[in-house]
Design an enzyme around this catalytic site. Structure first.
Site, PDB file in Angstrom:
ATOM      1  N   GLY A  20      29.932 -22.522 -19.383  1.00 43.03           N
ATOM      2  CA  GLY A  20      30.917 -22.323 -20.432  1.00 43.03           C
ATOM      3  C   GLY A  20      31.421 -23.581 -21.105  1.00 43.03           C
ATOM      4  N   SER A  21      30.666 -24.680 -21.089  1.00 37.29           N
ATOM      5  CA  SER A  21      31.149 -25.928 -21.713  1.00 37.29           C
ATOM      6  C   SER A  21      31.287 -25.792 -23.224  1.00 37.29           C
ATOM      7  CB  SER A  21      30.226 -27.104 -21.363  1.00 37.29           C
ATOM      8  OG  SER A  21      28.973 -26.981 -22.004  1.00 37.29           O
ATOM      9  N   ASN A  22      30.416 -25.020 -23.870  1.00 34.83           N
ATOM     10  CA  ASN A  22      30.571 -24.788 -25.314  1.00 34.83           C
ATOM     11  C   ASN A  22      31.828 -23.961 -25.578  1.00 34.83           C
ATOM     12  OD1 ASN A  22      28.368 -25.769 -27.292  1.00 34.83           O
ATOM     13  ND2 ASN A  22      27.181 -25.107 -25.537  1.00 34.83           N
ATOM     14  N   LEU A  27      23.033 -14.911 -22.030  1.00 38.95           N
ATOM     15  CA  LEU A  27      21.597 -14.825 -21.802  1.00 38.95           C
ATOM     16  C   LEU A  27      21.003 -13.423 -21.959  1.00 38.95           C
ATOM     17  CD1 LEU A  27      21.193 -17.270 -18.782  1.00 38.95           C
ATOM     18  CD2 LEU A  27      20.898 -17.710 -21.227  1.00 38.95           C
ATOM     19  N   LYS A  28      21.797 -12.465 -22.406  1.00 43.34           N
ATOM     20  CA  LYS A  28      21.262 -11.113 -22.592  1.00 43.34           C
ATOM     21  C   LYS A  28      21.071 -10.814 -24.069  1.00 43.34           C
ATOM     22  CE  LYS A  28      20.875  -9.478 -18.616  1.00 43.34           C
ATOM     23  NZ  LYS A  28      19.557  -9.717 -17.960  1.00 43.34           N
ATOM     24  N   LEU A  29      20.126  -9.936 -24.372  1.00 38.10           N
ATOM     25  CA  LEU A  29      19.867  -9.550 -25.764  1.00 38.10           C
ATOM     26  C   LEU A  29      21.042  -8.726 -26.290  1.00 38.10           C
ATOM     27  CD1 LEU A  29      17.566  -9.724 -27.940  1.00 38.10           C
ATOM     28  CD2 LEU A  29      16.946  -7.401 -27.214  1.00 38.10           C
ATOM     29  N   ILE A  30      21.608  -9.143 -27.418  1.00 42.24           N
ATOM     30  CA  ILE A  30      22.699  -8.383 -28.054  1.00 42.24           C
ATOM     31  C   ILE A  30      22.086  -7.153 -28.710  1.00 42.24           C
ATOM     32  CG2 ILE A  30      24.462  -8.413 -29.856  1.00 42.24           C
ATOM     33  CD1 ILE A  30      25.147 -10.203 -27.478  1.00 42.24           C
ATOM     34  N   HIS A  51      21.669 -22.624 -29.917  1.00 43.94           N
ATOM     35  CA  HIS A  51      20.442 -22.735 -29.139  1.00 43.94           C
ATOM     36  C   HIS A  51      20.117 -24.229 -28.994  1.00 43.94           C
ATOM     37  CE1 HIS A  51      16.512 -21.545 -27.556  1.00 43.94           C
ATOM     38  NE2 HIS A  51      16.005 -22.496 -28.305  1.00 43.94           N
ATOM     39  N   ASP A  56      16.732 -15.498 -31.299  1.00 41.09           N
ATOM     40  CA  ASP A  56      16.584 -16.765 -32.032  1.00 41.09           C
ATOM     41  C   ASP A  56      15.876 -16.661 -33.373  1.00 41.09           C
ATOM     42  OD1 ASP A  56      15.817 -18.243 -28.842  1.00 41.09           O
ATOM     43  OD2 ASP A  56      17.751 -17.886 -29.800  1.00 41.09           O
TER      44      ASP A  56
HETATM   45  N1  LIG Z   1      20.009 -10.009 -30.442  1.00 37.50           N
HETATM   46  C1  LIG Z   1      20.104 -11.270 -29.985  1.00 37.50           C
HETATM   47  N2  LIG Z   1      20.632 -11.503 -28.767  1.00 37.50           N
HETATM   48  C2  LIG Z   1      20.746 -12.781 -28.300  1.00 37.50           C
HETATM   49  C3  LIG Z   1      20.278 -13.862 -29.062  1.00 37.50           C
HETATM   50  C4  LIG Z   1      19.725 -13.586 -30.370  1.00 37.50           C
HETATM   51  O1  LIG Z   1      19.337 -14.520 -31.114  1.00 37.50           O
HETATM   52  N3  LIG Z   1      19.661 -12.295 -30.776  1.00 37.50           N
HETATM   53  N4  LIG Z   1      20.355 -15.163 -28.559  1.00 37.50           N
HETATM   54  C5  LIG Z   1      20.482 -15.236 -27.109  1.00 37.50           C
HETATM   55  C6  LIG Z   1      20.630 -16.636 -26.607  1.00 37.50           C
HETATM   56  N5  LIG Z   1      19.291 -17.172 -26.375  1.00 37.50           N
HETATM   57  C7  LIG Z   1      18.877 -18.239 -27.140  1.00 37.50           C
HETATM   58  O2  LIG Z   1      19.638 -18.872 -27.877  1.00 37.50           O
HETATM   59  C8  LIG Z   1      18.434 -16.600 -25.395  1.00 37.50           C
HETATM   60  C9  LIG Z   1      18.986 -16.140 -24.212  1.00 37.50           C
HETATM   61  C10 LIG Z   1      18.145 -15.586 -23.235  1.00 37.50           C
HETATM   62  C11 LIG Z   1      16.779 -15.479 -23.452  1.00 37.50           C
HETATM   63  C12 LIG Z   1      15.899 -14.855 -22.409  1.00 37.50           C
HETATM   64  O3  LIG Z   1      14.703 -14.976 -22.445  1.00 37.50           O
HETATM   65  N6  LIG Z   1      16.559 -14.135 -21.468  1.00 37.50           N
HETATM   66  C13 LIG Z   1      15.827 -13.528 -20.337  1.00 37.50           C
HETATM   67  C14 LIG Z   1      16.815 -13.070 -19.259  1.00 37.50           C
HETATM   68  C15 LIG Z   1      17.555 -14.298 -18.702  1.00 37.50           C
HETATM   69  C16 LIG Z   1      18.536 -13.890 -17.598  1.00 37.50           C
HETATM   70  O4  LIG Z   1      19.036 -12.736 -17.624  1.00 37.50           O
HETATM   71  O5  LIG Z   1      18.804 -14.746 -16.722  1.00 37.50           O
HETATM   72  C17 LIG Z   1      15.090 -12.300 -20.819  1.00 37.50           C
HETATM   73  O6  LIG Z   1      15.611 -11.589 -21.710  1.00 37.50           O
HETATM   74  O7  LIG Z   1      14.049 -12.051 -20.212  1.00 37.50           O
HETATM   75  C18 LIG Z   1      16.219 -15.959 -24.616  1.00 37.50           C
HETATM   76  C19 LIG Z   1      17.048 -16.544 -25.596  1.00 37.50           C
HETATM   77  C20 LIG Z   1      21.571 -14.332 -26.597  1.00 37.50           C
HETATM   78  N7  LIG Z   1      21.327 -12.991 -27.090  1.00 37.50           N
HETATM   79  N1  LIG Z   2      18.853 -19.748 -25.474  1.00 35.82           N
HETATM   80  C1  LIG Z   2      20.233 -19.808 -25.119  1.00 35.82           C
HETATM   81  C2  LIG Z   2      20.528 -21.130 -24.445  1.00 35.82           C
HETATM   82  O1  LIG Z   2      19.675 -21.722 -23.819  1.00 35.82           O
HETATM   83  N2  LIG Z   2      21.774 -21.564 -24.587  1.00 35.82           N
HETATM   84  C3  LIG Z   2      22.163 -22.821 -24.026  1.00 35.82           C
HETATM   85  O2  LIG Z   2      22.755 -22.595 -22.753  1.00 35.82           O
HETATM   86  C4  LIG Z   2      23.641 -23.703 -22.503  1.00 35.82           C
HETATM   87  C5  LIG Z   2      24.960 -23.110 -22.097  1.00 35.82           C
HETATM   88  O3  LIG Z   2      25.786 -24.155 -21.662  1.00 35.82           O
HETATM   89  P1  LIG Z   2      27.360 -23.865 -21.516  1.00 35.82           P
HETATM   90  O4  LIG Z   2      27.488 -22.598 -20.726  1.00 35.82           O
HETATM   91  O5  LIG Z   2      27.858 -25.079 -20.785  1.00 35.82           O
HETATM   92  O6  LIG Z   2      27.928 -23.721 -22.905  1.00 35.82           O
HETATM   93  C6  LIG Z   2      23.765 -24.488 -23.830  1.00 35.82           C
HETATM   94  O7  LIG Z   2      22.948 -25.645 -23.809  1.00 35.82           O
HETATM   95  C7  LIG Z   2      23.228 -23.516 -24.847  1.00 35.82           C
HETATM   96  O8  LIG Z   2      22.643 -24.136 -25.985  1.00 35.82           O
END
Ligand SMILES: Nc1nc2c(c(=O)[nH]1)N[C@@H](CN(C=O)c1ccc(C(=O)N[C@@H](CCC(=O)O)C(=O)O)cc1)CN2
Ligand SMILES: NCC(=O)N[C@@H]1O[C@H](COP(=O)([O-])[O-])[C@@H](O)[C@H]1O
Length: 294
Positions: A91-93, A169-172, A188, A229
């Site tokens: 959660g640093s961001n 880290l989950k798909l919205i 990202h 992304d």
């Molecule tokens: N609809 C969207 N949802 C999310 C997006 C997006 O652009 N559209 N961005 C992600 C954040 N993200 C990259 O910035 C990202 C996060 C996670 C994954 C990924 O491959 N996740 C794994 C599961 C990881 C886990 O649960 O530990 C997976 O789905 O297999 C890729 C990119 C947030 N949501």
């Molecule tokens: N694809 C999504 C992804 O990799 N996001 C990345 O996870 C880290 C979260 O750090 P934080 O929890 O300290 O903010 C950040 O580096 C962010 O860009």
């Protein structure tokens, strides 16, 4: 209907949606000659020339004024925005944006945090600041999590204007994207479209960058669409990759830029300085010089 973001409806020639707060009850289109003397000039940006008609309409629309019954024009104060931040990790961001909000650098308030990991660092920090934490999504491991519909209803209850993904880290799901169209941002840790998509998160991104031999990496902030992304890019910062960098070295260098970039972009978002170019590219209007966009 887009709950939190609406097109600029009161400027008939206006064809570019503004990200705008629901608090505007109407927009008054003033004669540009009387109110905006310089609005007829072309505005040259480092991306493209914005048509003067668009610029005039856009600025006219954005200089929202509420004319009192007596005809006196008074400046409308931009409402403080309500923000939801989604986290899965440290959660640093999130902390960086929260601190910028407390310092008055961001005209917004983080009113709720959403996570898929209730014990993560971001959720712990939220609790320490008395910010409500919601669990999403509902899974077999987290049966108490909210469904997408329940989350949308809850965010509406909190009157959320914008959603900020910060290490989530989950798909919205599409239901949330449609409910908050053009109002969800993600950060990202690479220069998208490189090193993005499913499987590219956290240290996986930086390892891939170092292993590729790329000389530059960085941070990208983009609008969120239904895929990982692929949403419209809003802002980027470039970071060098040094010849002896480990993935951890690069991650630390990128993360520092992420914190700066996200606070700057969220400040622009809350100031309603995000403007959509005619080809659909979102631009940020400079706070110092409103005639400049980047
Ligand atoms: N609809 C969207 N949802 C999310 C997006 C997006 O652009 N559209 N961005 C992600 C954040 N993200 C990259 O910035 C990202 C996060 C996670 C994954 C990924 O491959 N996740 C794994 C599961 C990881 C886990 O649960 O530990 C997976 O789905 O297999 C890729 C990119 C947030 N949501
Ligand atoms: N694809 C999504 C992804 O990799 N996001 C990345 O996870 C880290 C979260 O750090 P934080 O929890 O300290 O903010 C950040 O580096 C962010 O860009």
């Amino acid at each position: 209907m887009e709950a939190q973001c609406s097109l600029c409806r009161s400027c008939p020639n206006f064809s570019f949606p503004l990200i705008r707060s629901p608090n505007y009850s109407f927009l008054l289109k003033l004669p540009s000659s009387s109110f905006f003397s310089s609005s007829s000039s072309f505005v040259q940006t480092n991306h493209s020339t914005l048509r003067s008609v668009w610029f005039k309409e856009n600025i006219a629309c954005r200089k929202v004024v509420s004319a009192s019954l007596e005809g006196e024009v008074s400046k409308t104060v931009i409402q403080k925005k309500k923000l939801a931040v989604f986290v899965s990790g440290g959660g640093s961001n999130f902390r960086s944006i929260h601190e910028a909000s407390l310092e008055g650098l961001v005209h917004g308030e983080i009113v709720v945090v959403v996570t898929n990991k209730s014990s993560c660092g971001g959720a712990e920090y939220a609790r320490s600041k008395n910010i409500p934490v919601l669990l999403f999504p509902k899974t077999k491991d987290e049966p108490h999590g909210l469904s997408a519909s329940e989350l949308v209803a809850t965010l509406r209850h909190f009157e959320i204007d914008f959603i900020l993904l910060a290490g989530y880290l989950k798909l919205i799901p599409l239901e949330l994207i449609q409910a908050y169209s053009k109002c969800i941002l993600n950060i990202h840790p690479s220069l998208l479209p490189a090193f993005g998509g499913k499987g590219y998160y956290g240290m996986k991104v930086h390892k891939a960058v170092v292993n590729s031999g790329a000389r530059f990496s960085g941070a990208t902030i983009h609008l969120v669409d239904e895929h990982f992304d692929t949403g419209r890019i809003l802002a980027q910062r470039v970071v060098p990759v040094l010849s002896n960098d480990s993935a951890e070295d690069l991650a630390a260098r990128v993360l520092k830029e992420e914190h700066r970039l996200y606070a700057e972009v969220v400040a622009a978002l809350c100031d309603e300085r995000i403007i959509w170019r005619s080809d659909g590219v979102p631009l940020i209007q400079s706070k110092e010089n409103p005639n400049e966009f980047y």
